[in-house]
Design a protein around this motif. Structure first.
Motif, mmCIF file in Angstrom:
data_model
loop_
_atom_site.group_PDB
_atom_site.id
_atom_site.type_symbol
_atom_site.label_atom_id
_atom_site.label_comp_id
_atom_site.label_asym_id
_atom_site.label_seq_id
_atom_site.Cartn_x
_atom_site.Cartn_y
_atom_site.Cartn_z
ATOM 1 N N ASP A 69 0.885 -1.130 -0.005
ATOM 2 C CA ASP A 69 0.028 -0.165 0.194
ATOM 3 C C ASP A 69 0.742 1.470 -0.021
ATOM 4 O OD1 ASP A 69 -2.276 1.795 0.624
ATOM 5 O OD2 ASP A 69 -1.793 1.806 2.274
ATOM 6 N N PRO B 231 -5.735 5.580 -4.417
ATOM 7 C CA PRO B 231 -5.727 4.946 -5.859
ATOM 8 C C PRO B 231 -4.771 5.703 -6.743
ATOM 9 C CG PRO B 231 -7.752 6.042 -5.714
ATOM 10 C CD PRO B 231 -7.154 6.353 -4.536
ATOM 11 N N VAL C 112 -1.835 4.242 -7.324
ATOM 12 C CA VAL C 112 -1.524 3.270 -7.936
ATOM 13 C C VAL C 112 -2.195 2.104 -7.050
ATOM 14 C CG1 VAL C 112 0.681 2.932 -6.823
ATOM 15 C CG2 VAL C 112 0.230 1.721 -8.937
ATOM 16 N N GLU C 113 -2.917 0.818 -7.694
ATOM 17 C CA GLU C 113 -3.632 -0.178 -7.254
ATOM 18 C C GLU C 113 -2.069 -1.153 -6.722
ATOM 19 O OE1 GLU C 113 -6.857 -2.335 -8.690
ATOM 20 O OE2 GLU C 113 -7.995 -0.718 -7.352
ATOM 21 N N THR C 114 -1.773 -1.304 -5.558
ATOM 22 C CA THR C 114 -0.774 -1.972 -5.197
ATOM 23 C C THR C 114 -1.373 -3.443 -4.686
ATOM 24 O OG1 THR C 114 -0.726 -0.998 -3.042
ATOM 25 C CG2 THR C 114 0.849 -0.198 -4.317
ATOM 26 N N GLN D 104 -5.380 -4.627 -4.881
ATOM 27 C CA GLN D 104 -5.476 -5.626 -5.843
ATOM 28 C C GLN D 104 -6.128 -6.920 -5.245
ATOM 29 O OE1 GLN D 104 -4.736 -5.881 -9.322
ATOM 30 N NE2 GLN D 104 -3.730 -4.002 -9.664
ATOM 31 N N ARG E 158 -9.964 -7.542 -6.120
ATOM 32 C CA ARG E 158 -10.119 -8.499 -7.421
ATOM 33 C C ARG E 158 -10.067 -10.161 -6.757
ATOM 34 N NH1 ARG E 158 -5.159 -8.191 -10.604
ATOM 35 N NH2 ARG E 158 -6.363 -9.832 -11.967
ATOM 36 N N LEU F 150 6.079 2.031 -12.338
ATOM 37 C CA LEU F 150 5.849 3.493 -11.949
ATOM 38 C C LEU F 150 7.217 4.180 -11.937
ATOM 39 C CD1 LEU F 150 3.603 5.479 -11.190
ATOM 40 C CD2 LEU F 150 4.191 4.814 -8.870
ATOM 41 N N ASN G 44 3.636 -0.280 -11.930
ATOM 42 C CA ASN G 44 2.458 0.641 -12.291
ATOM 43 C C ASN G 44 1.025 -0.411 -12.311
ATOM 44 O OD1 ASN G 44 2.366 -0.930 -14.459
ATOM 45 N ND2 ASN G 44 3.284 0.920 -15.917
ATOM 46 N N ASN G 45 0.082 0.229 -12.226
ATOM 47 C CA ASN G 45 -1.211 -0.515 -12.251
ATOM 48 C C ASN G 45 -1.135 -1.685 -12.942
ATOM 49 O OD1 ASN G 45 -2.660 1.234 -10.605
ATOM 50 N ND2 ASN G 45 -3.403 2.232 -12.313
ATOM 51 N N TYR H 212 1.310 -4.124 -11.248
ATOM 52 C CA TYR H 212 0.818 -4.863 -10.022
ATOM 53 C C TYR H 212 -0.687 -5.727 -10.272
ATOM 54 C CZ TYR H 212 3.419 -2.064 -6.613
ATOM 55 O OH TYR H 212 4.601 -1.584 -5.797
ATOM 56 N N SER H 213 -1.054 -5.447 -11.454
ATOM 57 C CA SER H 213 -2.050 -6.540 -11.580
ATOM 58 C C SER H 213 -1.423 -7.725 -12.061
ATOM 59 C CB SER H 213 -2.947 -6.223 -12.583
ATOM 60 O OG SER H 213 -2.299 -5.873 -14.215
#
Length: 283
Positions: A58, A64, A66-68, A72, A76, A254, A260-261, A264-265
């Motif tokens: 985090d 938000p 970036v979604e760390t 995530q 999700r 990032l 970046n998003n 991390y996804s």
């Protein structure tokens, strides 16, 4: 990783203060901060899974930018965490502050697993100390990290069993993926693993990518060693998720140490698959 300056947070707080000066509004913000970042909450929040982490978990209070990994996994993969996460957190701080006890208190008797995202700041902090003695300083820091990880697990499990009974907690730690030392810093204060920071503090290395990759591999090897010595300590390997070695691809980053998003996804997908057999959450 590395200490994140709280410019953005201060701006948000300033805006909120001017929009609503009610005392209870500020108290709500303070309560959220203490609960989310230090597991100091108003009462127990029963949960099977806890999390303690740095900016890979985090970056800033769930904001938000970036979604760390924490958001995530929550958004999700249906994880419902109690925990203590905030950019800049070190393993040394966690042990000194007894955050493992606070997370266990918050989660209660249902706590079965705690996910850890720690160690990077302990390695990257105060890079100038490495000048002229890289191997010596790294060995000292790794020895301290290992001792702190074992203390975290042993004292945490002893506390959980004495207070709630039952089986020990399973502690899952992920190793980081490879930095990209050639990325420019985006988040103020997050450039510890960047070549620009090496140059600025006078840390001369023949090859920045080789240096950071070697450090990263050594840290992951350390986690493997601890997992062999502590039965309830479980290591998962996230390396090469973002295109490395020797460094992660720029399109997934990032800055030099944070994804970046999209990055991390990819990391969260891999992490969720690896920990599903343990947590039984997410798939």
């Amino acid at each position: 990783m590395k200490k994140i300056k709280y410019t953005l947070l201060l701006g948000i707080l300033t805006f909120l203060i001017h929009c609503d000066t009610k005392k209870e509004y500020l108290e709500d913000i303070s309560t959220h901060f203490l609960c989310y970042t230090y597991a100091i909450c108003n009462g127990e929040t029963p949960a099977k899974t806890g999390i303690i982490g740095d900016s890979w978990a985090d970056i800033l209070l769930g904001y938000p930018l970036v979604e760390t990994l924490r958001p995530q996994l929550e958004n999700r993969f249906q994880y419902k965490f109690v925990g203590a996460t905030l950019g800049g957190k070190t393993l040394q701080q966690v042990v000194n502050q007894g955050l493992q006890f606070q997370v266990i208190d918050q989660g209660g008797a249902d706590m079965k697993v705690i996910i850890l995202s720690l160690g990077g700041n302990d390695i990257q902090d105060n890079l100038s100390e490495y000048i002229g003695k890289i191997d010596t300083v790294q060995a000292q820091r790794f020895a301290t990290i290992k001792a702190n990880l074992k203390q975290l697990v042993i004292t945490g499990n002893a506390y959980k069993i004495s207070k709630f009974g039952g089986a020990p907690i399973k502690w899952i730690i992920h190793g980081y993926d490879y930095p990209n030392p050639f990325m420019p810093p985006v988040i103020p204060g997050s450039d510890e693993g960047c070549k620009t920071k090496f140059d600025r503090v006078g840390l001369v290395v023949p090859d920045a990518a080789a240096f950071t990759a070697t450090q990263l591999d050594a840290f992951n090897n350390l986690l493997v060693d601890v997992s062999r010595e502590e039965p309830s300590f479980i290591y998962v390997d996230l390396r090469n998720t973002l295109g490395g070695k020797p460094f992660s691809r720029a399109e997934f980053m990032l800055d030099c140490i944070h994804a970046n998003n999209l990055g991390y996804s990819l990391l969260a997908d891999k992490l969720a698959r690896l920990i599903y057999p343990i947590t039984n959450v997410g798939f």
